[in-house]
Design a protein around this motif. Structure first.
Motif, short mmCIF file in Angstrom:
data_model
loop_
_atom_site.label_atom_id
_atom_site.label_comp_id
_atom_site.label_asym_id
_atom_site.label_seq_id
_atom_site.Cartn_x
_atom_site.Cartn_y
_atom_site.Cartn_z
N ARG A 1 0.83 -1.20 0.00
CA ARG A 1 0.00 0.00 0.00
C ARG A 1 0.87 1.26 0.00
NH1 ARG A 1 -3.71 -0.40 4.77
NH2 ARG A 1 -4.62 1.46 3.87
N TYR A 2 1.77 1.38 0.96
CA TYR A 2 2.71 2.51 0.99
C TYR A 2 3.90 2.16 1.88
CZ TYR A 2 0.31 3.71 5.38
OH TYR A 2 -0.23 3.66 6.64
N SER A 3 4.94 2.98 1.80
CA SER A 3 6.13 2.78 2.64
C SER A 3 6.71 4.14 3.00
CB SER A 3 7.17 1.93 1.93
OG SER A 3 7.75 2.64 0.86
N TYR A 4 7.43 4.17 4.10
CA TYR A 4 8.14 5.38 4.52
C TYR A 4 9.44 4.96 5.19
CZ TYR A 4 5.53 4.06 8.72
OH TYR A 4 4.97 3.35 9.74
N MET A 5 10.47 5.75 5.00
CA MET A 5 11.75 5.42 5.61
C MET A 5 12.65 6.64 5.73
SD MET A 5 13.57 3.04 2.68
CE MET A 5 12.47 1.73 3.09
N GLY A 6 13.61 6.53 6.62
CA GLY A 6 14.66 7.54 6.77
C GLY A 6 15.91 7.03 6.06
N THR A 7 16.67 7.94 5.46
CA THR A 7 17.86 7.54 4.71
C THR A 7 19.05 8.42 5.06
OG1 THR A 7 17.32 9.02 2.86
CG2 THR A 7 16.50 6.75 2.72
N ILE A 8 20.22 7.90 4.80
CA ILE A 8 21.45 8.67 4.85
C ILE A 8 22.17 8.42 3.53
CG2 ILE A 8 22.72 6.84 6.06
CD1 ILE A 8 24.29 9.21 7.43
N ASN A 9 22.69 9.48 2.93
CA ASN A 9 23.37 9.38 1.64
C ASN A 9 24.78 9.93 1.78
OD1 ASN A 9 21.12 8.53 -0.22
ND2 ASN A 9 20.22 10.34 0.71
N ILE A 10 25.69 9.29 1.08
CA ILE A 10 27.08 9.74 1.04
C ILE A 10 27.47 9.94 -0.41
CG2 ILE A 10 29.47 9.11 1.60
CD1 ILE A 10 28.30 7.48 3.94
N TYR A 11 28.14 11.06 -0.70
CA TYR A 11 28.54 11.43 -2.06
C TYR A 11 30.06 11.51 -2.11
CZ TYR A 11 23.70 12.97 -1.74
OH TYR A 11 22.35 13.03 -1.51
N PRO A 12 30.77 10.38 -2.24
CA PRO A 12 32.24 10.40 -2.16
C PRO A 12 32.94 10.92 -3.41
CG PRO A 12 31.49 8.18 -2.57
CD PRO A 12 30.26 9.02 -2.39
N ILE A 13 32.27 10.89 -4.56
CA ILE A 13 32.93 11.28 -5.81
C ILE A 13 32.11 12.37 -6.49
CG2 ILE A 13 33.66 10.51 -8.10
CD1 ILE A 13 33.99 7.69 -6.87
N TYR A 14 32.77 13.45 -6.83
CA TYR A 14 32.15 14.55 -7.56
C TYR A 14 33.03 14.85 -8.76
CZ TYR A 14 30.76 19.23 -8.87
OH TYR A 14 30.35 20.32 -9.59
N GLY A 15 32.44 15.06 -9.90
CA GLY A 15 33.24 15.32 -11.09
C GLY A 15 32.51 16.18 -12.10
N LYS A 16 33.24 16.56 -13.11
CA LYS A 16 32.70 17.36 -14.21
C LYS A 16 33.25 16.80 -15.50
CE LYS A 16 33.34 21.12 -11.04
NZ LYS A 16 34.07 22.31 -10.71
N MET A 17 32.44 16.81 -16.54
CA MET A 17 32.94 16.33 -17.82
C MET A 17 32.39 17.20 -18.94
SD MET A 17 30.85 12.82 -18.35
CE MET A 17 29.09 12.76 -18.16
#
Length: 197
Positions: free
Chosen positions: A133-149
């Motif tokens: 029917r539905y879901s809910y959750m808490g998250t943590i995100n990590i962004y170790p790599i950042y780049g441009k091209m």
């Protein structure tokens, strides 16, 4: 040999001018003197320097929308998920968030055939389907790599590689159960206010 000489001259210039080498590389071309020295070594080459991040994600909110198709869990039903997610970026490398998804469900061909056979014969088994029917959750995100091209000289595309981990509840027709999520992906930034993941 020319490349080695260029590298030595560049590093010699950086150290002799008391510049912080890590800051120069972190800024991706922020040091104009270093840029001018590199250009002087190869004047016939086109040199393009990409400056700052397109988005400073420190103390910033990010709203995301998503859609998913889920199949293969229950043989009698397919589920379609639609969700929203809110991320608070503490720093450019870490964010915490909340995610909410709601689901629509429909019978698969196998489920329809089972129910039609039971109705036609006046007997048979109609399965008790425990659908989402539905879901809910808490998250943590990590962004170790950042780049441009540089994308075929059409423009500079900014991207980051991220990992996510979360926990919450999935509410089913017959109750709820705890659920973990883990994943990784790539986000492409099109502008200050639009990204895809």
């Amino acid at each position: 040999m020319k490349t080695l000489m260029a590298v030595l001259i560049t590093f010699g210039f950086v150290f002799s001018s008391n510049a912080d080498v890590l800051k120069d590389f972190d800024g991706l071309g922020e040091n104009k003197d270093l840029f001018d020295t590199a250009k002087a070594l190869h004047p016939d080459m086109k040199v393009v320097v990409v400056q700052d991040r397109v988005v400073d994600r420190r103390n910033r909110l990010e709203l995301g929308l998503g859609a998913a198709y889920m199949s293969g869990g229950d043989a009698y039903i397919d589920s379609y998920g639609y969700g929203a997610n809110l991320q608070y970026h503490i720093t450019p490398w870490i964010s915490v968030g909340a995610r909410y998804d709601w689901f629509t469900n429909e019978l698969t061909k196998e489920g329809e055939n089972l129910i039609n056979d039971a109705d036609a014969n006046g007997q048979g088994i109609i399965p008790d389907i425990d659908y989402l029917r539905y879901s809910y959750m808490g998250t943590i995100n990590i962004y170790p790599i950042y780049g441009k091209m540089n994308l075929m000289n059409l423009g500079i595309t900014h991207f980051d590689v991220y990992g996510t981990l979360g926990y919450g509840d999935m509410v089913l027709k017959n109750g709820k159960t705890g659920a973990w999520t883990a994943g990784m992906g790539v986000g492409f930034w099109f502008s200050q206010h639009l990204t895809t993941r």
